[in-house]
Design an enzyme around this catalytic site. Structure first.
Site, PDB file in Angstrom:
ATOM      1  N   ASP A 178      -8.944  32.937  -2.397  1.00  0.00           N
ATOM      2  CA  ASP A 178      -8.330  31.738  -2.942  1.00  0.00           C
ATOM      3  C   ASP A 178      -6.870  32.076  -3.236  1.00  0.00           C
ATOM      4  OD1 ASP A 178      -8.096  29.176  -4.283  1.00  0.00           O
ATOM      5  OD2 ASP A 178      -8.184  30.302  -6.166  1.00  0.00           O
ATOM      6  N   VAL A 179      -6.031  31.068  -3.425  1.00  0.00           N
ATOM      7  CA  VAL A 179      -4.597  31.326  -3.638  1.00  0.00           C
ATOM      8  C   VAL A 179      -4.175  31.030  -5.075  1.00  0.00           C
ATOM      9  CG1 VAL A 179      -2.252  30.776  -2.900  1.00  0.00           C
ATOM     10  CG2 VAL A 179      -4.079  30.967  -1.206  1.00  0.00           C
ATOM     11  N   ASP A 180      -4.255  29.775  -5.510  1.00  0.00           N
ATOM     12  CA  ASP A 180      -3.783  29.425  -6.857  1.00  0.00           C
ATOM     13  C   ASP A 180      -4.628  30.097  -7.931  1.00  0.00           C
ATOM     14  OD1 ASP A 180      -1.749  27.774  -5.906  1.00  0.00           O
ATOM     15  OD2 ASP A 180      -3.088  26.054  -5.756  1.00  0.00           O
ATOM     16  N   MET A 238     -11.363  17.061 -13.094  1.00  0.00           N
ATOM     17  CA  MET A 238     -12.249  18.153 -13.495  1.00  0.00           C
ATOM     18  C   MET A 238     -13.460  17.643 -14.274  1.00  0.00           C
ATOM     19  SD  MET A 238      -9.547  21.185 -14.494  1.00  0.00           S
ATOM     20  CE  MET A 238     -10.828  22.374 -14.878  1.00  0.00           C
ATOM     21  N   SER A 252      -7.541  27.699   0.695  1.00  0.00           N
ATOM     22  CA  SER A 252      -7.053  27.017  -0.505  1.00  0.00           C
ATOM     23  C   SER A 252      -7.079  25.506  -0.358  1.00  0.00           C
ATOM     24  CB  SER A 252      -5.611  27.469  -0.800  1.00  0.00           C
ATOM     25  OG  SER A 252      -5.034  26.708  -1.831  1.00  0.00           O
ATOM     26  N   GLY A 267      -4.745  23.954  -1.693  1.00  0.00           N
ATOM     27  CA  GLY A 267      -3.319  23.683  -1.843  1.00  0.00           C
ATOM     28  C   GLY A 267      -2.665  23.304  -0.527  1.00  0.00           C
ATOM     29  N   LYS A 311     -14.208  24.884   1.204  1.00  0.00           N
ATOM     30  CA  LYS A 311     -14.103  26.337   1.389  1.00  0.00           C
ATOM     31  C   LYS A 311     -15.361  26.891   2.059  1.00  0.00           C
ATOM     32  CE  LYS A 311     -10.798  26.966  -2.354  1.00  0.00           C
ATOM     33  NZ  LYS A 311     -10.499  27.529  -3.684  1.00  0.00           N
ATOM     34  N   ASP A 370     -11.049  32.504  -8.391  1.00  0.00           N
ATOM     35  CA  ASP A 370     -11.166  32.267  -9.837  1.00  0.00           C
ATOM     36  C   ASP A 370     -11.963  31.022 -10.180  1.00  0.00           C
ATOM     37  OD1 ASP A 370      -9.074  29.839 -10.767  1.00  0.00           O
ATOM     38  OD2 ASP A 370      -8.631  30.761  -8.846  1.00  0.00           O
ATOM     39  N   THR A 380     -15.097  26.191  -7.105  1.00  0.00           N
ATOM     40  CA  THR A 380     -15.180  25.905  -5.663  1.00  0.00           C
ATOM     41  C   THR A 380     -15.272  27.188  -4.850  1.00  0.00           C
ATOM     42  OG1 THR A 380     -12.756  25.804  -5.480  1.00  0.00           O
ATOM     43  CG2 THR A 380     -13.918  23.731  -5.882  1.00  0.00           C
TER      44      THR A 380
END
Length: 225
Positions: free
Chosen positions: A22-24, A54, A111, A113, A160, A181, A184
């Protein structure tokens, strides 16, 4: 999610032929969509929408579309954001990716993003841009935002997991690890063969409680490769 014990995930990690990050809040310390919203001056509105999303009141695609309709980033704004904001890489991620590459393990960035932002992160890490799976923004001839590519796997809930299924089917990877983190990321195992939770930037309790291996720094992964 498939639960496995710590010894099994350690063994999988050592023998993985593909690692997806994952990135963010994982590869990077920040959340790019929030930072981009702040950069453009609509941070408060986007944060409120993020909280609503959320709570489960809308799908990931709906939340993405609504946030982008508030931000409406132009090509020039994204380029300026990339130039001025920089990308706050998490400690030891460069060293970890370099080590994985030296052992001929495929590395991907997966991601929800934006590809225009994440491509810059891939460049910093020496990851081929074709190994980036993220959302593609659309612009008119003047560079104004007009939408996003709704055919991208990552714009959907469960995206994902779909990416990992695609990678396994296309490249015949046998031992795929997802590192991230968020929920997902956790939900992508299976089809990922193993999951490693990352809490170096933010600790999400649902991820920590359900991860067979949870780390706070990428140096922990380097030690066990």
């Amino acid at each position: 999610m498939k639960l496995i014990d710590t010894n099994s995930i350690l063994e999988l990690w050592k023998n993985a032929d593909c690692v997806c990050f994952d990135v963010d809040s994982t590869v990077c310390q920040n959340e790019a969509i929030d930072d981009l919203a702040d950069f453009i001056g609509v941070g408060t509105q986007v944060q409120q929408l993020t909280r609503e999303a959320m709570s489960g009141s809308m799908s990931f695609k709906e939340a993405l579309a609504q946030r982008l309709n508030i931000i409406r980033p132009s090509i020039d704004q994204i380029n300026e954001f990339n130039k001025l904001q920089g990308h706050k890489l998490s400690p030891f991620i460069r060293e970890l990716v370099e080590l994985l590459h030296s052992k001929d393990k495929a590395v991907y960035l997966v991601s929800g993003g934006f590809r225009m932002v994440i491509n810059q992160v891939a460049d910093l890490l020496g990851i081929d841009r074709k190994n980036v799976y993220a959302n593609t923004l659309k612009f008119d001839p003047r560079g104004n935002y007009v939408g996003f590519d709704e055919s991208e796997m990552t714009c959907e809930s469960g995206g994902k997991a779909r990416v990992i299924e695609h990678l396994k089917r296309t490249y015949q990877y046998e031992r795929v690890i997802m590192v991230g983190d968020g929920a997902t990321d956790l939900e992508s195992c299976p089809p990922a063969d193993g999951f490693i939770g990352f809490g170096g930037n933010i600790v999400r309790q649902i991820v920590k409680q359900n991860s067979p291996w949870f780390v706070h720094c990428f140096s922990e992964l380097i030690e066990k490769v």
